[in-house]
Motif scaffolding. Structure first.
Motif, PDB file in Angstrom:
ATOM      1  N   TRP A  25     -27.438  41.837 -30.932  1.00  0.00           N
ATOM      2  CA  TRP A  25     -26.161  41.445 -31.711  1.00  0.00           C
ATOM      3  C   TRP A  25     -25.284  42.864 -31.672  1.00  0.00           C
ATOM      4  O   TRP A  25     -25.812  43.697 -32.227  1.00  0.00           O
ATOM      5  CB  TRP A  25     -26.386  40.823 -33.031  1.00  0.00           C
ATOM      6  CG  TRP A  25     -26.939  39.543 -32.896  1.00  0.00           C
ATOM      7  CD1 TRP A  25     -28.169  39.275 -32.799  1.00  0.00           C
ATOM      8  CD2 TRP A  25     -26.071  38.258 -32.923  1.00  0.00           C
ATOM      9  NE1 TRP A  25     -28.338  37.827 -32.910  1.00  0.00           N
ATOM     10  CE2 TRP A  25     -27.197  37.435 -32.931  1.00  0.00           C
ATOM     11  CE3 TRP A  25     -24.719  38.321 -32.524  1.00  0.00           C
ATOM     12  CZ2 TRP A  25     -26.696  36.061 -32.694  1.00  0.00           C
ATOM     13  CZ3 TRP A  25     -24.341  36.519 -32.436  1.00  0.00           C
ATOM     14  CH2 TRP A  25     -25.587  35.654 -32.539  1.00  0.00           C
ATOM     15  N   PHE A  26     -24.039  42.554 -31.171  1.00  0.00           N
ATOM     16  CA  PHE A  26     -23.160  43.600 -31.495  1.00  0.00           C
ATOM     17  C   PHE A  26     -22.019  43.051 -32.473  1.00  0.00           C
ATOM     18  O   PHE A  26     -21.830  41.973 -32.560  1.00  0.00           O
ATOM     19  CB  PHE A  26     -22.504  44.181 -30.177  1.00  0.00           C
ATOM     20  CG  PHE A  26     -23.208  44.972 -29.384  1.00  0.00           C
ATOM     21  CD1 PHE A  26     -24.377  44.367 -28.785  1.00  0.00           C
ATOM     22  CD2 PHE A  26     -23.379  46.479 -29.504  1.00  0.00           C
ATOM     23  CE1 PHE A  26     -25.297  45.310 -27.898  1.00  0.00           C
ATOM     24  CE2 PHE A  26     -24.123  47.172 -28.710  1.00  0.00           C
ATOM     25  CZ  PHE A  26     -25.314  46.529 -27.962  1.00  0.00           C
ATOM     26  N   ARG A  27     -21.080  43.802 -32.998  1.00  0.00           N
ATOM     27  CA  ARG A  27     -19.844  43.239 -33.695  1.00  0.00           C
ATOM     28  C   ARG A  27     -18.681  44.176 -33.644  1.00  0.00           C
ATOM     29  O   ARG A  27     -18.885  45.484 -33.263  1.00  0.00           O
ATOM     30  CB  ARG A  27     -20.244  43.339 -35.190  1.00  0.00           C
ATOM     31  CG  ARG A  27     -20.383  44.494 -36.034  1.00  0.00           C
ATOM     32  CD  ARG A  27     -20.845  44.373 -37.462  1.00  0.00           C
ATOM     33  NE  ARG A  27     -20.894  45.516 -38.093  1.00  0.00           N
ATOM     34  CZ  ARG A  27     -21.405  45.566 -39.417  1.00  0.00           C
ATOM     35  NH1 ARG A  27     -22.111  44.355 -39.808  1.00  0.00           N
ATOM     36  NH2 ARG A  27     -21.573  46.712 -39.820  1.00  0.00           N
TER      37      ARG A  27
ATOM     38  N   GLN B 264     -24.413  31.725 -25.700  1.00  0.00           N
ATOM     39  CA  GLN B 264     -23.581  31.099 -26.615  1.00  0.00           C
ATOM     40  C   GLN B 264     -23.955  31.387 -27.997  1.00  0.00           C
ATOM     41  O   GLN B 264     -24.769  31.268 -28.369  1.00  0.00           O
ATOM     42  CB  GLN B 264     -23.255  29.691 -26.426  1.00  0.00           C
ATOM     43  CG  GLN B 264     -22.072  29.065 -27.403  1.00  0.00           C
ATOM     44  CD  GLN B 264     -21.756  27.750 -26.859  1.00  0.00           C
ATOM     45  OE1 GLN B 264     -22.457  27.105 -25.888  1.00  0.00           O
ATOM     46  NE2 GLN B 264     -20.987  27.097 -27.458  1.00  0.00           N
ATOM     47  N   ALA B 265     -22.774  32.170 -28.519  1.00  0.00           N
ATOM     48  CA  ALA B 265     -23.188  32.768 -29.972  1.00  0.00           C
ATOM     49  C   ALA B 265     -22.479  31.537 -31.014  1.00  0.00           C
ATOM     50  O   ALA B 265     -21.300  30.991 -30.687  1.00  0.00           O
ATOM     51  CB  ALA B 265     -22.332  33.959 -30.197  1.00  0.00           C
TER      52      ALA B 265
ATOM     53  N   VAL C  69     -16.055  40.190 -35.097  1.00  0.00           N
ATOM     54  CA  VAL C  69     -16.548  39.203 -34.391  1.00  0.00           C
ATOM     55  C   VAL C  69     -18.082  39.719 -33.868  1.00  0.00           C
ATOM     56  O   VAL C  69     -18.142  40.940 -33.168  1.00  0.00           O
ATOM     57  CB  VAL C  69     -15.610  39.136 -32.924  1.00  0.00           C
ATOM     58  CG1 VAL C  69     -16.249  38.201 -31.877  1.00  0.00           C
ATOM     59  CG2 VAL C  69     -14.157  38.733 -33.390  1.00  0.00           C
ATOM     60  N   TYR C  70     -18.992  38.825 -33.995  1.00  0.00           N
ATOM     61  CA  TYR C  70     -20.215  39.104 -33.611  1.00  0.00           C
ATOM     62  C   TYR C  70     -20.527  38.457 -32.136  1.00  0.00           C
ATOM     63  O   TYR C  70     -20.215  37.399 -31.869  1.00  0.00           O
ATOM     64  CB  TYR C  70     -21.055  38.658 -34.543  1.00  0.00           C
ATOM     65  CG  TYR C  70     -21.191  39.395 -35.782  1.00  0.00           C
ATOM     66  CD1 TYR C  70     -20.095  39.255 -36.610  1.00  0.00           C
ATOM     67  CD2 TYR C  70     -22.481  40.028 -36.118  1.00  0.00           C
ATOM     68  CE1 TYR C  70     -20.206  40.121 -37.744  1.00  0.00           C
ATOM     69  CE2 TYR C  70     -22.462  40.896 -37.463  1.00  0.00           C
ATOM     70  CZ  TYR C  70     -21.392  40.706 -38.338  1.00  0.00           C
ATOM     71  OH  TYR C  70     -21.388  41.492 -39.289  1.00  0.00           O
ATOM     72  N   LEU C  71     -21.260  39.442 -31.200  1.00  0.00           N
ATOM     73  CA  LEU C  71     -21.357  39.034 -29.895  1.00  0.00           C
ATOM     74  C   LEU C  71     -22.678  39.163 -29.693  1.00  0.00           C
ATOM     75  O   LEU C  71     -23.441  40.161 -29.940  1.00  0.00           O
ATOM     76  CB  LEU C  71     -20.613  39.742 -28.857  1.00  0.00           C
ATOM     77  CG  LEU C  71     -19.187  39.872 -29.211  1.00  0.00           C
ATOM     78  CD1 LEU C  71     -18.481  41.094 -29.784  1.00  0.00           C
ATOM     79  CD2 LEU C  71     -18.326  39.622 -27.766  1.00  0.00           C
TER      80      LEU C  71
ATOM     81  N   GLY D 249     -20.239  34.573 -25.626  1.00  0.00           N
ATOM     82  CA  GLY D 249     -18.829  34.641 -26.358  1.00  0.00           C
ATOM     83  C   GLY D 249     -19.122  35.100 -27.818  1.00  0.00           C
ATOM     84  O   GLY D 249     -20.185  35.021 -28.275  1.00  0.00           O
ATOM     85  N   GLY D 250     -18.143  35.319 -28.588  1.00  0.00           N
ATOM     86  CA  GLY D 250     -18.212  35.811 -29.906  1.00  0.00           C
ATOM     87  C   GLY D 250     -18.297  34.831 -30.930  1.00  0.00           C
ATOM     88  O   GLY D 250     -17.623  33.531 -30.708  1.00  0.00           O
TER      89      GLY D 250
END
Length: 120
Positions: free
Chosen positions: A35-37, A4-5, A92-94, A112-113
């Motif tokens: 982390w991806f966005r 969970q982010a 949105v950061y995931l 989730g992002g």
């Protein structure tokens, strides 16, 4: 398994935010976490990663010197401290994790992002 982010929000350019990625239901501390966005209309892009030890980190060129990734394995949490935020950091950061050793090699999960919006 849960990943969970959290921690996103609206911030002015030059401001800071700290994102958290909390894992549960599996051996979170043994996974490499990244982390991806994803910005509207754009491809998902890599931001930062940290290995399980943790003794190695990696960053996208666009965030080097401004973002810091860290983890507290006792809390099953990875953090992304973001400073000097720019409008182009909006998205949105995931969080993502992948197992790079042992019998579960290659197992990966996406969380989730959390939305980060940087106003100019």
């Amino acid at each position: 398994v849960q990943l969970q982010a959290s921690g996103g929000g609206l911030v002015q350019a030059g401001g800071s935010l700290r994102l958290s990625c909390a894992g549960s239901g599996h051996a979170f501390r043994s996974y490499t976490v990244a982390w991806f966005r994803q910005a509207p209309g754009k491809e998902r892009e890599f931001v930062a990663a940290i290995n399980s030890n943790p003794d190695r980190t990696a960053y996208a060129d666009s965030v080097k010197g401004r973002f810091t990734i860290s983890r507290e394995n006792g809390q099953n949490t990875v953090y992304l401290q973001m400073s000097d935020l720019r409008p182009e950091d909006t998205g949105v950061y995931l969080c993502h994790e992948v197992q790079l050793g042992g019998k579960d090699y290659g197992t990966e999960y996406w969380g989730g992002g959390t939305l980060v919006t940087v106003s100019s």
